[in-house]
Design an enzyme around this catalytic site. Structure first.
Site, mmCIF file in Angstrom:
data_model
loop_
_atom_site.group_PDB
_atom_site.id
_atom_site.type_symbol
_atom_site.label_atom_id
_atom_site.label_comp_id
_atom_site.label_asym_id
_atom_site.label_seq_id
_atom_site.Cartn_x
_atom_site.Cartn_y
_atom_site.Cartn_z
ATOM 1 N N CYS A 8 -4.508 2.603 9.577
ATOM 2 C CA CYS A 8 -3.607 3.035 8.827
ATOM 3 C C CYS A 8 -3.220 4.350 9.176
ATOM 4 C CB CYS A 8 -3.990 3.235 7.237
ATOM 5 S SG CYS A 8 -5.406 4.015 7.160
ATOM 6 N N ARG A 14 -6.794 3.064 3.074
ATOM 7 C CA ARG A 14 -6.522 1.545 3.482
ATOM 8 C C ARG A 14 -7.241 0.824 4.385
ATOM 9 N NH1 ARG A 14 -0.251 2.384 3.698
ATOM 10 N NH2 ARG A 14 -1.369 4.018 5.050
ATOM 11 N N ASP A 129 0.337 3.076 0.109
ATOM 12 C CA ASP A 129 -0.617 4.166 0.317
ATOM 13 C C ASP A 129 -0.958 4.838 -0.820
ATOM 14 O OD1 ASP A 129 -1.966 6.353 0.821
ATOM 15 O OD2 ASP A 129 -0.768 6.886 2.535
#
Length: 164
Positions: A8, A14, A129
């Protein structure tokens, strides 16, 4: 044996969540999966050099499903050697995938994939996100990651993972 790297942007929410999930769920993929998925990690295309801990909200979301991130875990930036080491590199969003394609050797580009391409009906979409949103966003991301890992396990059992 598929070595998997989740990527990410900053590698604090994440991708470490995906890393923790795969490490916890791989045994459920079937016989031999623990050994097959022994090399699992996460990195960020723009992660800082100081090695930040996972976002507290990401850790809390994992704890709510009785999982966790190793207390010693620290973020790291994608390294050139990652493209050789990991056979399956899963980007959380299109921008990450574009950035990876710019630094990945041409002969290893086939290892790069968008994570949501694993989720039926969600190909081409980004994992949202949750960093700038409410804590509930982390729970939603966790559910998406779980769905993608179910499909990853199914593909592994069928011998249908992307070839390195």
């Amino acid at each position: 044996m598929p070595a998997v790297l989740f990527v990410c942007t900053a590698n604090i929410c994440r991708s470490p969540m995906a890393e923790a999930l795969l490490k916890a769920r791989r045994a459920g993929f079937g016989p031999g999966a623990d050994a097959a998925f022994v090399d699992v990690a996460s990195a960020g295309v723009h992660a800082g050099s100081r090695g930040e801990p996972a976002d507290k909200r990401a850790a809390a979301a994992l704890e709510r499903v009785r999982l966790g991130i190793d207390k010693k875990w620290r973020s790291r930036r994608v390294r050139t050697e990652d493209f050789q080491r990991y056979e399956l590199i899963l980007a959380m969003e299109t921008d990450n995938l574009v950035a990876l394609r710019k630094i990945c050797p041409p002969e290893l580009q086939h290892r790069l994939h968008l994570f949501m391409d694993l989720v039926p009906g969600m190909a081409g979409q980004d994992v949202p996100d949750p960093y700038f949103g409410p804590a509930s966003g982390f729970d939603q991301v966790l559910m998406l990651l779980e769905r993608g890992l179910v499909t990853l396990g199914q593909a592994w059992r069928k011998g249908a993972l992307p070839r390195a």
